[in-house]
Design an enzyme around this catalytic site. Structure first.
Site, PDB file in Angstrom:
ATOM      1  NE  ARG A  29      -3.606  -1.579   0.191  1.00  0.00           N
ATOM      2  CZ  ARG A  29      -3.115  -0.359   0.309  1.00  0.00           C
ATOM      3  NH1 ARG A  29      -3.693   0.513   1.108  1.00  0.00           N
ATOM      4  NH2 ARG A  29      -2.046  -0.006  -0.363  1.00  0.00           N
ATOM      5  CG  ASP A 102      -7.046  -0.181   2.780  1.00  0.00           C
ATOM      6  OD1 ASP A 102      -5.921   0.356   2.768  1.00  0.00           O
ATOM      7  OD2 ASP A 102      -7.782  -0.204   1.766  1.00  0.00           O
ATOM      8  CG  ASP A 103      -1.677   0.547   4.129  1.00  0.00           C
ATOM      9  OD1 ASP A 103      -2.240   1.220   5.016  1.00  0.00           O
ATOM     10  OD2 ASP A 103      -0.938   1.065   3.257  1.00  0.00           O
ATOM     11  CG  ASP A 192      -2.513  12.471   7.105  1.00  0.00           C
ATOM     12  OD1 ASP A 192      -2.627  13.330   6.207  1.00  0.00           O
ATOM     13  OD2 ASP A 192      -1.610  11.607   7.093  1.00  0.00           O
ATOM     14  CG  HIS A 216       3.477   2.109   4.252  1.00  0.00           C
ATOM     15  ND1 HIS A 216       3.855   3.180   3.494  1.00  0.00           N
ATOM     16  CD2 HIS A 216       2.142   1.967   4.071  1.00  0.00           C
ATOM     17  CE1 HIS A 216       2.794   3.660   2.858  1.00  0.00           C
ATOM     18  NE2 HIS A 216       1.729   2.948   3.196  1.00  0.00           N
TER      19      HIS A 216
HETATM   20  N1  UDP Z   1      -7.413   4.986  -0.585  1.00  0.00           N
HETATM   21  C1  UDP Z   1      -8.650   5.428  -0.993  1.00  0.00           C
HETATM   22  N2  UDP Z   1      -8.872   5.624  -2.325  1.00  0.00           N
HETATM   23  C2  UDP Z   1      -7.906   5.384  -3.248  1.00  0.00           C
HETATM   24  C3  UDP Z   1      -6.640   4.947  -2.818  1.00  0.00           C
HETATM   25  C4  UDP Z   1      -6.413   4.772  -1.481  1.00  0.00           C
HETATM   26  O1  UDP Z   1      -9.543   5.617  -0.158  1.00  0.00           O
HETATM   27  O2  UDP Z   1      -8.178   5.552  -4.423  1.00  0.00           O
HETATM   28  C5  UDP Z   1      -7.186   4.741   0.832  1.00  0.00           C
HETATM   29  C6  UDP Z   1      -6.617   3.359   1.077  1.00  0.00           C
HETATM   30  O3  UDP Z   1      -7.655   2.423   1.170  1.00  0.00           O
HETATM   31  C7  UDP Z   1      -5.829   3.554   2.359  1.00  0.00           C
HETATM   32  C8  UDP Z   1      -5.382   5.000   2.260  1.00  0.00           C
HETATM   33  O4  UDP Z   1      -6.230   5.640   1.320  1.00  0.00           O
HETATM   34  O5  UDP Z   1      -6.651   3.368   3.501  1.00  0.00           O
HETATM   35  C9  UDP Z   1      -3.937   5.131   1.838  1.00  0.00           C
HETATM   36  O6  UDP Z   1      -3.770   4.499   0.600  1.00  0.00           O
HETATM   37  P1  UDP Z   1      -2.419   3.787   0.176  1.00  0.00           P
HETATM   38  O7  UDP Z   1      -1.954   2.913   1.293  1.00  0.00           O
HETATM   39  O8  UDP Z   1      -2.665   3.104  -1.145  1.00  0.00           O
HETATM   40  O9  UDP Z   1      -1.401   4.974  -0.102  1.00  0.00           O
HETATM   41  P2  UDP Z   1      -0.360   5.717   0.820  1.00  0.00           P
HETATM   42  O10 UDP Z   1      -0.993   7.053   1.104  1.00  0.00           O
HETATM   43  O11 UDP Z   1      -0.139   4.924   2.063  1.00  0.00           O
HETATM   44  O12 UDP Z   1       0.842   5.803  -0.010  1.00  0.00           O
HETATM   45 MN    MN Z   2      -0.463   2.960   2.703  1.00  0.00          MN
END
Ligand code: UDP
Ligand code: MN
Length: 277
Positions: A29, A102-103, A192, A216
């Protein structure tokens, strides 16, 4: 004819852009961000991670911050990073704090234009919720058997959100200097949500919904290509073996499954690696 004087304009350099990342996402990412939108905001963007990484430290011109927070996708680690992001922003003296994951693909010129519509000396919490009604939580206080029910909105971290300096100064005494983590511990919700709790519930500053932020959690394919210029953020995710990505022409899906480079070339076709016609 003299009109009303225009308030001071917001420039890119007034914005502190923080991106939350983690060791295992540097090569995937972070690498994509560094090659795309980071190039348009090199001096303003900082990456908050959980390890030292000389390779990306160099690629980001020293903008990688090792928060020393633990690695892992759990509440405490995520709140620890958000707390670090907020504290570094407060130190920076910038007018706006914008957080992204970061996504996220961040459309830098559009972000600047958005913030230019608001004053950093007024309390602003700009972002987009991903739930259709305010979050309802139950607070149990130690000294009473009463379970207090409260409701508040929060901006989804994965879509990005921005806070004015005025608002962050009000947050400073209650959430600055690492205290953000204690509040997260108290309510036991992610970073958040903790942000929304502090701003909407404790400080009574309402979230201003900005529809141009996208996580997303929404279907990316519904964002129309002729409106890309007007969107502040985009995202991508692999959900049940299916990519939730923007439906943009460009590189083939094998080279660019997340559509990150294709989107970037659609917005900024002059980049060297973009196909020239
Ligand atoms: N992230 C983190 N540590 C982890 C996994 C994720 O800091 O072990 C961060 C990741 O870099 C991103 C955010 O948390 O900025 C959300 O992660 P992800 O997109 O994998 O999961 P989501 O919450 O969107 O399903
Ligand atoms: Mn994500």
């Amino acid at each position: 004819v003299t009109g009303t004087p225009k308030p001071p304009t917001t420039e890119l350099d007034d914005i502190f852009i923080s991106v939350k990342t983690t060791k295992s996402y540097h090569d995937s990412r972070l690498a994509m961000i560094v090659k795309t939108w980071f190039q348009l905001a090199k001096d303003q963007t900082w990456f908050f991670t959980d390890t030292d990484d000389p390779y990306y430290q160099e690629k980001t011109n020293g903008h990688l911050i090792n928060t020393k927070c633990s690695q892992g996708h759990f509440r405490k680690a995520l709140c620890c990073k958000m707390s670090a992001e907020l504290d570094v922003f407060l130190e920076s003296g910038k007018k706006w704090f914008c957080h992204f994951d970061d996504d996220n693909y961040v459309n830098i010129p559009r972000l600047v234009k958005l913030l230019d519509e608001y004053s950093p000396t007024v309390d602003w919490y700009l972002g987009k919720p991903s739930i259709s009604s305010p979050l309802e939580i139950h607070l149990d206080s130690k000294n009473t058997t009463l379970n207090k029910k409260i409701t508040f909105w929060f901006a989804t971290g994965g879509a990005g959100f921005c806070l004015s300096r005025a608002l962050t100064l009000k947050m400073l005494p209650i959430a600055g200097g690492g205290k953000f983590i204690s509040i997260g511990d108290k309510i036991r919700f992610p970073d958040d949500v903790t942000m929304g709790f502090i701003i909407e519930h404790l400080l009574k500053v309402p979230l201003t919904v900005v529809d141009n932020f996208h996580s997303h959690l929404e279907p990316m394919e519904f964002i129309r290509p002729d409106t890309y210029q007007d969107q502040v953020s985009f995202s991508y995710a692999l959900m049940k073996n299916q990519w939730n990505v923007v439906k943009v022409d460009g590189f083939d899906t094998k080279t660019d499954p997340r559509r990150f480079y294709s989107l970037h070339c659609k917005l900024f076709p002059y980049f060297s690696y973009c196909p020239h016609r």
